[in-house]
Design an enzyme around this catalytic site. Sequence first.
Site, PDB file in Angstrom:
ATOM      1  N   THR A 169       1.007  -1.264   0.097  1.00 23.92           N
ATOM      2  CA  THR A 169      -0.030  -0.097  -0.197  1.00 23.92           C
ATOM      3  C   THR A 169       1.060   1.264   0.004  1.00 23.92           C
ATOM      4  OG1 THR A 169      -1.669  -1.153   1.384  1.00 23.92           O
ATOM      5  CG2 THR A 169      -1.764   1.041   1.407  1.00 23.92           C
ATOM      6  N   GLY A 221      -0.612  -2.254   6.264  1.00 26.44           N
ATOM      7  CA  GLY A 221      -0.514  -3.449   6.675  1.00 26.44           C
ATOM      8  C   GLY A 221      -1.619  -4.406   6.522  1.00 26.44           C
TER       9      GLY A 221
HETATM   10  N1  GLY Z   1      -3.766  -2.029   4.286  1.00 30.14           N
HETATM   11  C1  GLY Z   1      -4.334  -2.430   2.940  1.00 30.14           C
HETATM   12  C2  GLY Z   1      -5.316  -3.412   2.945  1.00 30.14           C
HETATM   13  O1  GLY Z   1      -5.295  -4.294   3.799  1.00 30.14           O
HETATM   14  O2  GLY Z   1      -5.927  -3.367   1.987  1.00 30.14           O
END
Ligand code: GLY
Length: 312
Positions: A169, A221
């Site tokens: 991300t 995460g």
């Molecule tokens: N942190 C990005 C997701 O879990 O979609």
Amino acid sequence: MVTYTPSVLIHGGAGSSRPTRTQLIFLEKILCRGYALVHAGQSALTIVEEMIEALEGSGLFNAGLGSLPQLDGVQRMDASIMDGKALTAGAVANLEGYLHPINAARLVMTETDHVLIIGDSAKRLARHFALKRLPRPNKPVRPRSRSRGNPPINTRTFSLYKKMGKYGTVGAVALDLQGNLAAGASTGGVSVMFPGRVGDTPLIGSGVYADNSAGAISMTGIGESIIRMGMAKWLTELMRSGFSPSRAASHVLKELVHRIHGAAGCLVLGSKGTFTIQHTTPWMAAGHWNGKGQPIVGDRFSAPRSFSPRKA
Ligand code: GLY
């Protein structure tokens, strides 16, 4: 008299794989561009949007062009952005076919009375504002985890870390010359996900939060664990009550691991420009700069204090 230090922080995800040199070089380039925008007097909101837009367009991260497909092979992206001055926010979830979900998130904030728009409606909004489309048709792609020969996806034998895949991300936070904070994030999700799954990234208070009177947060995460702990808002409230960014992050990440075996990394920027980058995962691609010395970009930052990782 200015009593704060304008700063920018950026991340390209936290996970089990070491970020590549190409990813780190790109992060540094965008970090420097972000700080140049601070210096030029741009708003924190615009700086965050532009930094994330560049990461989405690079194809180097799990966002925009590089988004992971869901289990039906379709890329569906999530993004959000928040302005710490007015506490306004916008987000999209499960957006298909557009290169810059962060632009769509900002439009939700500025052009509608809503905070979150999903799926086909998010697509219609993106089309209405003629946002840039992904350069190729969004035809089904084989999920990466399968093509790598991982075990069956409907078992619990995947570790949390493996779920996070190789790409991360993306996100950014900024404190501008006027003392305004902003935060944002954008993602293609996680490696193994049911079609329609939504993570923390578009959920204000989970993946992102910004409040001039406390701080700005961008999380990365395992979204499910970040949502269950309401992490971004929790971090903000700890800072409002007097915790430093470092102490707040350390506390919340330890709770995440010890209570629910979650996994995450965070950018935490306080209203005076103090900040921390922390993660519970082996690696996190991230960087920070406040115009002093050299920009710092790395693949490992501080673990929460007295943190003892549990085995995944
Ligand atoms: N942190 C990005 C997701 O879990 O979609």
